[in-house]
Design a protein around this motif. Sequence first.
Motif, mmCIF file in Angstrom:
data_model
loop_
_atom_site.group_PDB
_atom_site.id
_atom_site.type_symbol
_atom_site.label_atom_id
_atom_site.label_comp_id
_atom_site.label_asym_id
_atom_site.label_seq_id
_atom_site.Cartn_x
_atom_site.Cartn_y
_atom_site.Cartn_z
ATOM 1 N N ASP A 52 61.733 -2.987 -74.617
ATOM 2 C CA ASP A 52 61.899 -1.560 -74.882
ATOM 3 C C ASP A 52 63.295 -1.115 -74.421
ATOM 4 N N ALA A 53 63.978 -0.333 -75.271
ATOM 5 C CA ALA A 53 65.365 0.051 -74.975
ATOM 6 C C ALA A 53 65.467 0.871 -73.687
ATOM 7 N N THR A 54 64.508 1.779 -73.483
ATOM 8 C CA THR A 54 64.546 2.617 -72.280
ATOM 9 C C THR A 54 64.322 1.768 -71.033
ATOM 10 N N PHE A 55 63.353 0.857 -71.139
ATOM 11 C CA PHE A 55 63.064 -0.070 -70.040
ATOM 12 C C PHE A 55 64.344 -0.797 -69.642
ATOM 13 N N ARG A 56 65.048 -1.308 -70.650
ATOM 14 C CA ARG A 56 66.246 -2.110 -70.374
ATOM 15 C C ARG A 56 67.372 -1.255 -69.806
ATOM 16 N N MET A 57 67.497 -0.024 -70.331
ATOM 17 C CA MET A 57 68.574 0.836 -69.831
ATOM 18 C C MET A 57 68.348 1.177 -68.355
ATOM 19 N N TYR A 58 67.110 1.593 -68.027
ATOM 20 C CA TYR A 58 66.845 1.954 -66.633
ATOM 21 C C TYR A 58 66.990 0.741 -65.717
ATOM 22 N N SER A 59 66.617 -0.415 -66.219
ATOM 23 C CA SER A 59 66.704 -1.620 -65.417
ATOM 24 C C SER A 59 68.168 -2.030 -65.183
ATOM 25 N N GLU A 60 68.960 -1.955 -66.239
ATOM 26 C CA GLU A 60 70.361 -2.390 -66.156
ATOM 27 C C GLU A 60 71.259 -1.371 -65.473
ATOM 28 N N ALA A 107 70.942 6.914 -64.142
ATOM 29 C CA ALA A 107 72.255 7.453 -64.515
ATOM 30 C C ALA A 107 72.827 6.736 -65.736
ATOM 31 N N GLY A 108 72.137 5.706 -66.202
ATOM 32 C CA GLY A 108 72.530 5.075 -67.463
ATOM 33 C C GLY A 108 72.410 6.049 -68.620
ATOM 34 N N TYR A 109 71.653 7.105 -68.380
ATOM 35 C CA TYR A 109 71.397 8.109 -69.411
ATOM 36 C C TYR A 109 72.463 9.225 -69.402
ATOM 37 N N VAL A 110 73.364 9.174 -68.422
ATOM 38 C CA VAL A 110 74.348 10.247 -68.264
ATOM 39 C C VAL A 110 75.224 10.424 -69.510
ATOM 40 N N ASP A 111 75.753 9.329 -70.040
ATOM 41 C CA ASP A 111 76.648 9.438 -71.204
ATOM 42 C C ASP A 111 75.951 10.103 -72.382
ATOM 43 N N MET A 112 74.745 9.620 -72.667
ATOM 44 C CA MET A 112 73.987 10.172 -73.797
ATOM 45 C C MET A 112 73.664 11.643 -73.570
ATOM 46 N N ALA A 113 73.141 11.931 -72.373
ATOM 47 C CA ALA A 113 72.721 13.300 -72.062
ATOM 48 C C ALA A 113 73.905 14.253 -72.157
ATOM 49 N N SER A 114 75.026 13.781 -71.692
ATOM 50 C CA SER A 114 76.197 14.638 -71.630
ATOM 51 C C SER A 114 76.886 14.768 -72.986
ATOM 52 N N MET A 115 77.176 13.631 -73.595
ATOM 53 C CA MET A 115 78.020 13.669 -74.797
ATOM 54 C C MET A 115 77.241 13.771 -76.101
ATOM 55 N N LEU A 172 78.524 -0.459 -57.571
ATOM 56 C CA LEU A 172 77.150 -0.977 -57.486
ATOM 57 C C LEU A 172 77.117 -2.367 -56.840
ATOM 58 N N VAL A 173 76.183 -2.544 -55.892
ATOM 59 C CA VAL A 173 76.039 -3.876 -55.281
ATOM 60 C C VAL A 173 74.612 -4.405 -55.383
ATOM 61 N N GLY A 174 73.697 -3.591 -55.885
ATOM 62 C CA GLY A 174 72.326 -4.082 -55.985
ATOM 63 C C GLY A 174 71.417 -3.038 -56.595
ATOM 64 N N LYS A 175 70.154 -3.389 -56.716
ATOM 65 C CA LYS A 175 69.175 -2.436 -57.219
ATOM 66 C C LYS A 175 67.903 -2.516 -56.402
ATOM 67 N N THR A 176 67.103 -1.463 -56.481
ATOM 68 C CA THR A 176 65.841 -1.444 -55.747
ATOM 69 C C THR A 176 64.721 -1.041 -56.698
ATOM 70 N N ILE A 219 60.964 -2.729 -63.651
ATOM 71 C CA ILE A 219 62.199 -2.069 -64.102
ATOM 72 C C ILE A 219 63.224 -2.062 -62.970
ATOM 73 N N GLY A 220 62.850 -1.466 -61.848
ATOM 74 C CA GLY A 220 63.788 -1.401 -60.725
ATOM 75 C C GLY A 220 64.959 -0.487 -61.033
ATOM 76 N N CYS A 221 64.674 0.802 -61.212
ATOM 77 C CA CYS A 221 65.751 1.728 -61.596
ATOM 78 C C CYS A 221 66.610 2.140 -60.401
ATOM 79 N N GLY A 222 66.166 1.860 -59.185
ATOM 80 C CA GLY A 222 66.928 2.283 -58.006
ATOM 81 C C GLY A 222 68.255 1.542 -57.895
ATOM 82 N N ARG A 223 69.273 2.247 -57.470
ATOM 83 C CA ARG A 223 70.617 1.653 -57.341
ATOM 84 C C ARG A 223 70.990 1.493 -55.872
ATOM 85 N N VAL A 224 71.814 0.516 -55.596
ATOM 86 C CA VAL A 224 72.406 0.384 -54.260
ATOM 87 C C VAL A 224 73.915 0.333 -54.446
ATOM 88 N N VAL A 225 74.606 1.225 -53.758
ATOM 89 C CA VAL A 225 76.071 1.217 -53.860
ATOM 90 C C VAL A 225 76.657 0.889 -52.491
#
Length: 384
Positions: free
Chosen positions: A10-18, A22-30, A60-64, A71-77
């Motif tokens: 699923d595209a949404t699954f992959r976007m949130y995972s990757e 905030a992967g949605y920021v570009d789309m939401a904004s532009m 970015l250095v990891g995800k949670t 999915i693991g949408c959490g980010r670690v910076v």
Amino acid sequence: AELTADKTEDATFRMYSELGTAGYVDMASMMYGSLPAGYYGVSDFDSYNLSGTTVKETILVGKTACFRCPIGCGRVVQIDQGKYATGRFAGPELEVTGTMGTLILNNDAEALSFANKQLDLFGIDTISGGNTIALAYYLISEEKITKKDLDGINPKWGEVDSAVKLIEKIAHREGIGNLMAEGSFAFAEKFGVGELAVQVNGLETPMHDPRGFSGMAIAYATSPRGACHMSCDMYNWQMGVTDEGLDVESVDRFDNEAVIAAKVQDFRCVTNSALTCHFYPIKADELAEMMRLVTGWDFTLEELVKAGERIFTLQRLINLKLGYDNKNEGLPELLLKPLDGPTERHVPDIEAQLDTWYKYRKWSRKTGKPSKSKIAALGLSDLS
Ligand code: SF4
């Protein structure tokens, strides 16, 4: 396992995972103009630096992940140098990317991450707290208040240092922070401009502007707890999420789709009760099947739909007992101003949506109360 096997494609699954939310920021904004900027008044802010894609390539250095989430949408910076050093910490997700990013016209991901960390450490909600702080930027820029009103802090669009100072004041309820801790409406009203606070029923709006997705208008207006995107995520559905079992398929993001919103509200009552994350692309019939497998009950899709409606209706009945007044259902004035750009100057017709929504639900538009027949059909007569 069969029920979840195909979800990874699923595209949404992959976007949130990757990229995280905030992967949605570009789309939401532009593309959609649904990520508000400049306290809901700017439509051409360049948010590229804040997007999940840029964050992935820079800090970015990891995800949670929540327990066992695939999915693991959490980010670690990790930011070790400079005035916005955070060390290794939870990275910004979509909502704070809005409130401490676009909403104050900040496009520095490190500064955003630092503000996010401060909010997190103090336990301040990034939507409500961030919105209230962004309102201070707006009120200063509109000369509704002065820096004296903010204890000498003088927020300027694009800079984050003032926001960080205000976060500390709110956390310690010190000076103006004591008032701002009460939220954006209380803050604005104190200066005689309560109507400028972007909130519904006392809750600040999340980062899904109803001018970009019309369905968020009815979602915010009728949510049991004020402007809330967790009780109804119409932005997802008006971007193309469908569900045959619920008979939900959006036609146009600018249309009056209040009937779809009502169905999504009911469905979210079930997924929220079942603790199923909105980001996991589960269909209603699959959830019913999971309920059958887990509980052993003979639980049908129809019963799932009815359970959702029962929960939503019960929430309204409780709210009415607590003094809920449906005359407050509407949108704040700043969300009713047309903007150029991706929203194409669209402004949702909230009154028409409310008419449609109440008619579909068989609730009184005048009193906000569910009809006796509806209450009885849902088995709630004892509680009404
Ligand atoms: S359960 Fe939801 S919020 Fe938690 S990591 Fe998974 S996708 Fe993210």
